[in-house]
Design a protein around this motif. Structure first.
Motif, short mmCIF file in Angstrom:
data_model
loop_
_atom_site.label_atom_id
_atom_site.label_comp_id
_atom_site.label_asym_id
_atom_site.label_seq_id
_atom_site.Cartn_x
_atom_site.Cartn_y
_atom_site.Cartn_z
N HIS A 21 -4.08 0.72 7.90
CA HIS A 21 -2.70 1.05 7.52
C HIS A 21 -2.39 2.49 7.94
O HIS A 21 -3.30 3.31 8.13
CB HIS A 21 -2.52 0.89 6.01
CG HIS A 21 -2.81 -0.49 5.51
ND1 HIS A 21 -4.04 -0.86 5.03
CD2 HIS A 21 -2.02 -1.60 5.47
CE1 HIS A 21 -4.01 -2.14 4.69
NE2 HIS A 21 -2.81 -2.62 4.94
N THR A 22 -1.12 2.76 8.05
CA THR A 22 -0.69 4.11 8.44
C THR A 22 -1.24 5.15 7.46
O THR A 22 -1.18 4.97 6.25
CB THR A 22 0.84 4.18 8.48
OG1 THR A 22 1.33 3.35 9.53
CG2 THR A 22 1.32 5.61 8.73
N GLU A 52 0.40 0.84 13.21
CA GLU A 52 -0.07 1.60 12.05
C GLU A 52 -0.86 2.81 12.57
O GLU A 52 -1.89 2.65 13.22
CB GLU A 52 -0.96 0.73 11.15
CG GLU A 52 -0.32 -0.56 10.69
CD GLU A 52 0.66 -0.36 9.55
OE1 GLU A 52 0.74 0.77 9.02
OE2 GLU A 52 1.36 -1.33 9.19
#
Length: 241
Positions: A21-22, A52
């Motif tokens: 995830h980012t 991401e």
């Protein structure tokens, strides 16, 4: 196997299980072997265009073997502009000289993971990427059946409660044969394992057994892998797509 194919299979695993995830800062455990260097290439390649956005750190736990030359790996990380940390330990001396372990793998793995996790936390990473590929997952299942009597293999994502770190396995769809082909094609600077137990483990026995089974029953490893990912194993994260 070409880099584009490697990144495609790696991205499919990451997308299927929501591994990245980012804002993630991901440590890659670099043993010096073919698997971890292939993972380094895959994540470095994805980092440039994956939606991401994430950062990478490369980390090697040096067990203390004097002939373990990491200079080529350090140069590779510098070329990729990935920070590289080597954690110096005396694990080899403790396991083989002081303890003289008859079955050294378990203690060595436990100490190595402890040293790796400590370094990962100090570097501010929240995830660790392990280089386990498709064959590793099938071999682990077979070892679980043969030596422990139950159907299990390590999941794509593991959360370590004690350290608050998350382990991801982005190479889970990549076969060992493809890893070997990738290493040859791109001439990766693989460092031979200096471990005196290398090639004489239960895992090596199971690897040889599966090779024989697959020769006699073509496709059996693929069918075993399908059984694992569809087997509702208790701590496996469900696929999100």
């Amino acid at each position: 196997m070409k880099l584009q194919q490697l990144m495609s299979q790696t991205r499919r695993a990451i997308d299927d299980y929501g591994m990245i995830h980012t804002g993630d800062k991901i440590a890659i455990g670099i043993s010096g072997g073919k698997d971890s260097l292939t993972l380094l290439y895959a994540l470095h390649g994805l980092q440039r265009f994956y939606p991401e956005k994430f950062d990478l750190e490369a980390i090697t736990v040096d067990l203390g073997n004097p002939d373990f030359d990491l200079s080529h790996i350090r140069h590779l990380c510098e070329t990729m502009q990935i920070p590289y940390t080597v954690v110096k330990t005396e694990i080899a001396q403790i396991v083989f000289e002081e303890r003289k372990e008859k079955n050294p793998c378990s203690l060595c793995a436990k100490m190595r993971k402890g040293a790796l996790n400590d370094a990962v936390k100090k570097l501010g990473c929240n995830k660790i990427a392990y280089a386990h590929h498709k064959d590793d997952i099938v071999e682990t299942m077979m070892m679980s059946l043969i030596y422990e009597g139950h159907f299990y293999s390590f999941p794509p994502i593991t959360h370590l409660d004690r350290t608050n770190l998350t382990v991801i396995r982005p190479l889970m769809y990549v076969s060992e044969a493809d890893v070997k082909g990738f290493c040859r094609k791109y001439q990766l600077p693989v460092v031979k394992s200096p471990c005196p137990a290398d090639g004489y483990t239960k895992r090596q026995y199971v690897k040889d057994l599966l090779r024989k089974l697959n020769l006699e029953n073509p496709g059996v490893k693929e069918r075993m892998f399908s059984a694992i990912i569809n087997g509702n194993i208790s701590d496996w994260t469900p696929r999100i797509r």
